[in-house]
Scaffold this active site. Structure first.
Site, mmCIF file in Angstrom:
data_model
loop_
_atom_site.group_PDB
_atom_site.id
_atom_site.type_symbol
_atom_site.label_atom_id
_atom_site.label_comp_id
_atom_site.label_asym_id
_atom_site.label_seq_id
_atom_site.Cartn_x
_atom_site.Cartn_y
_atom_site.Cartn_z
ATOM 1 N N VAL A 181 0.736 -1.113 0.011
ATOM 2 C CA VAL A 181 0.192 0.151 0.004
ATOM 3 C C VAL A 181 0.859 1.297 -0.027
ATOM 4 C CG1 VAL A 181 -1.771 1.324 1.177
ATOM 5 C CG2 VAL A 181 -1.899 -1.210 1.151
ATOM 6 N N LYS A 182 0.437 2.082 -0.793
ATOM 7 C CA LYS A 182 1.315 3.474 -0.849
ATOM 8 C C LYS A 182 0.693 4.411 0.268
ATOM 9 C CE LYS A 182 2.866 6.974 -4.023
ATOM 10 N NZ LYS A 182 3.088 7.986 -3.222
ATOM 11 N N SER A 183 1.705 4.359 1.147
ATOM 12 C CA SER A 183 1.133 5.318 2.307
ATOM 13 C C SER A 183 1.345 6.531 2.255
ATOM 14 C CB SER A 183 2.338 4.977 3.670
ATOM 15 O OG SER A 183 2.361 3.669 3.825
#
EC number: 6.5.1.3
Length: 796
Positions: A118-120
């Site tokens: 997941v792209k934080s």
């Protein structure tokens, strides 16, 4: 164990960076910090020109984005030795952003596994050992404190690191020893809405450092598998980043395409995924179109898949709120970019947030500092679900009428956009009615033109009202005239997008007017003084942006389109909106030919005694979008002083950003002392095909009164194949004769705090900053942005 780790390859890389930064300081630059954990040690942060990461071959000896080094003690008076202290990921790109990240190329040049993380939505933090007992905690390019910033990203990251380790009963010394032994850099995302809200929410229980990578601290990019990263997070108390492993590129595409439909995964919105894989030798079915990434086989390789919704919509709401809060006058007068108004939800958000601000502006006191963004959005989403929100949504839907009997196609344009060329072609193609305001010979042409449109509606289902219609009153006149008819009339706008740099719009339109020469009823090319250019500027200034509720349907047009491309847009729109059958390509080509051969039936006489006003000054009109350049840089920059961001938002919200950026060379007030420069500028301005000049944007400067951009490396732009050789020669002469004193004060005035402050103060700001007198002056380096433009004689 030795308290320094020396590697010959790493040391050579750092030496190469020093050489490159000395040779090309605009390509690579460095900044030195005292290590907070040991101020006796100096740490150097390296920053590459962001736009050059796209170049192949790369001009850099490394593609690392985030690199911290130190110089080791000299041995026997030999060459300096260096150590890499912390290493970030190599620069990675979105799908299709570079040739090697299209799906086909990655199918050929990458191999399983594909780990999607997941792209934080936060700020990247590096944690690395300075020795076997001491750590450094950095943001992407900085560490420690910064003047004008209460608490920097690296300091907040360090605070969270201590909290995580305390919960596990761990010490910084123990973490330093573990990372030192393995030569690792831990890579985490700082997500803390109490410190700084971004777009997506992180509740208290998810706040902190989300570990998403561990890199080997080495010249080459080598990152560890997710299983090791997760185990390390468990051991040391970090938050874990959710991941998913897939086995092929088609699986990755299918999965992300499905997620893109909602922008959510496991019930939560997300910005996107970072896909972690590795490079393999080209597969047998690869073709020459499949571009190989600039890495050897076996290298770690990342790419990202970003989702527009709901992330982009949420970001628009945040920026709209900042603009409204910065507005000094009425909220209804705040300048909100048209590009943000297309979604129905955003139109409702604007209506709602204006009322919220009017009722309690104090509730937004911390919004500009990144606080309250998410709470505001959540309140709006709840409002949408209540009766009041549902009523507002239904009202917006019902404002779009249906059941039309006839249609008026009205261009919304300025001279030189190509509206008549498109109108003639469209009328020929579909046999639409077509009337031009320029054909009206009466003194009061407006009422006669409206009458002609209504008369044509009696004979045609579709009529083209060929006029610029660039002002609201022109569109209202058509609406009022048709409101009296028996059945509803659809207003279909051909809306030429002028949300481009004004200098670009003006150049394209003025060049077309110049090219058509005498072939127009009223606005004909002035080959002597270029009076037609002033007329086009007048239209640009007077143009009132088309509101969505002014018309019933819109076909978006682009000012840079050729007549073929423009006609294709309109044909596709007529097929979709009006239900017409799409003509054959042969018919479209024939319509273009007819349009190109069009000659007006009558021409109005030139106004007697009318001539172009004398210029007040000469300067370059750079084809640049200041809103995009400055907003992008301020968003990307770490730890910008609060007063810089606040001043910029105030300029935007109050409409104080200059609407026509320019770089002044010489003003009337400088005469007769700079008569020679004045005449050289005038000669280039009057050329039929003047040359382009280019320059790089250096620094954004501001005080409490004015903001400016410095201009660097002014030169003649590289000519294209159609460029006039004589003009190019004159351009070279102009550059070579431009005095250094003039070069040093070249700048763009971005805006002033209010109308009582003269833009010329920007020149004094730049002069003081260049001389080193920087008290009270904020600055931010602008990276990778350049501009080009022509020299023009300007009257305002």
């Amino acid at each position: 164990m030795s308290e320094t780790l020396f590697n010959e390859e790493d040391s050579k890389l750092v030496s190469d960076l020093y050489r490159l930064s000395k040779k090309s300081p605009k390509l690579v630059r460095s900044h030195t910090y005292d290590a907070p954990s040991d101020p006796a040690i100096s740490i150097t942060s390296w920053k590459m020109n962001e736009f050059k990461y796209y170049d192949v071959p790369s001009p850099f000896p490394t593609l690392a984005r985030g690199l911290f080094t130190r110089q080791l003690p000299l041995k026997d008076d030999k060459e300096p030795r260096y150590q890499i202290v912390a290493r970030g990921y190599d620069k990675f790109f979105n799908i299709g952003e570079v040739p090697w990240t299209d799906w086909s190329s990655m199918q050929s040049h990458t191999g399983p596994d594909y780990t999607l993380s997941v792209k934080s939505n936060g700020c990247i933090i590096f944690i690395a050992p300075l020795s076997s007992s001491k750590l450094i905690v950095t943001s992407k390019h900085a560490l420690g404190s910064m003047q004008g910033v209460d608490e920097t990203h690296s300091q907040v990251g360090h605070r969270w690191l201590k909290r995580h380790m305390a919960l596990k009963g761990k010490s910084e010394e123990a973490l330093a020893a573990a990372l030192w032994e393995r030569r690792w850099t831990a890579v985490a995302e700082l997500c803390d809405d109490d410190f700084e809200e971004h777009v997506l929410a992180y509740p208290r229980e998810k706040s902190g450092l989300h570990l998403h990578g561990i890199n080997e601290t080495h010249k080459d990019f080598r990152t560890l598998p997710a299983s090791i990263v997760d185990a390390f997070a468990d051991e040391w108390g970090f938050m874990k980043t959710p991941t998913l492993v897939l086995k092929s590129i088609p699986e990755v595409k299918q999965f992300t395409d499905e997620i893109a439909k909602t922008g959510t995964w496991k019930g939560e919105p997300l910005e996107g995924f970072v896909v972690r894989t590795h490079i393999v030798h080209p597969k047998h079915d690869s073709t020459s179109r499949d571009r190989a990434p600039p890495y050897p086989a076996g290298s770690s390789f990342f790419f990202k898949v970003k989702f527009d919704e709901p992330y982009m919509m949420y970001r628009d709401w945040r920026e709209i709120t900042k603009i409204l809060l910065s507005a000094k006058g009425s909220l209804d007068d705040a300048k909100i970019p048209k590009s943000k108004l297309k979604r129905k939800e955003t139109q409702l958000y604007i209506k709602w947030i204006k009322e919220e601000i009017r009722q309690n502006r104090g509730a937004f006191s911390e919004f500009s500092k990144g606080k309250g963004i998410i709470a505001t959005r959540e309140r709006f989403l709840k409002w949408l679900e209540c009766n009041q929100g549902k009523d507002a949504s239904e009202e917006l839907e019902s404002s779009q009428p249906d059941g039309f009997g006839k249609t008026i196609i009205l261009p919304v344009a300025i001279p030189g956009c190509g509206k008549t060329m498109v109108s003639v072609a469209l009328a020929h193609l579909f046999r639409f009615g077509h009337t031009q305001s320029d054909d009206v010979q009466t003194k009061k042409s407006g009422p006669t033109f409206i009458k002609n449109v209504i008369e044509l509606l009696k004979k045609h289902d579709v009529v083209i009202a060929d006029k610029n219609n660039h002002m609201r009153q022109h569109r209202e006149a058509l609406r009022q005239a048709t409101s009296k008819l028996h059945s509803p009339v659809r207003l279909l706008a051909l809306n030429w997008n002028l949300e481009k740099p004004p200098a670009m719009v003006h150049r394209l339109c003025a060049d077309r007017v110049f090219s058509r020469g005498e072939n127009h009823q009223t606005l004909r090319a002035d080959t002597v003084a270029k009076y037609h250019e002033d007329v086009i500027w007048q239209f640009i200034r007077e143009r009132e942006e088309l509101a969505i509720n002014e018309v019933d349907d819109i076909i978006d047009m682009e000012v840079e389109d050729t007549v073929e491309a423009a006609l294709t847009r309109v044909v596709d729109g007529c097929v979709q909106i009006l239900g017409y059958e799409k003509p054959s390509q042969e018919s479209i080509d024939e319509a273009v030919r007819v349009a190109r051969e069009y000659v007006p039936k009558a021409k109005k006489a030139d106004a007697k005694g009318k001539k172009a006003p004398e210029p007040r000054y000469y300067g370059i009109l750079p084809e640049i979008d200041l809103l995009d350049v400055i907003s992008t840089r301020l968003d990307e920059a770490e730890d910008v002083p609060v007063n810089g961001k606040a001043f910029w938002r105030a300029l935007v919200g109050n409409g104080r950003v200059t609407n026509r950026p320019h770089v002044t060379f010489v003003h009337q007030k400088n005469l007769p002392g700079q008569e020679e420069l004045w005449e050289r500028c005038r000669a280039i301005h009057l050329m039929s095909d003047p040359p382009f000049f280019s320059f790089r944007l250096g620094h954004l400067l501001w005080n409490d009164r004015v903001m400016a951009l410095t201009v660097e490396e002014f030169s003649l732009a590289a000519p294209d194949d159609s460029a006039d050789a004589h003009a190019g020669q004159e351009g070279h002469v102009f550059v070579s004769q431009l005095h250094e004193d003039i070069r040093n004060v070249l700048h763009i005035t971005v805006g002033t705090a209010d109308c009582n402050i003269q833009p010329v103060e920007a020149k004094a700001l730049v002069e003081a900053w260049r001389k080193g007198d920087r008290v009270g002056i904020g600055s931010l380096e602008i990276e990778g942005f350049s501009a080009k433009g022509r020299i023009k004689g300007l009257t305002y």
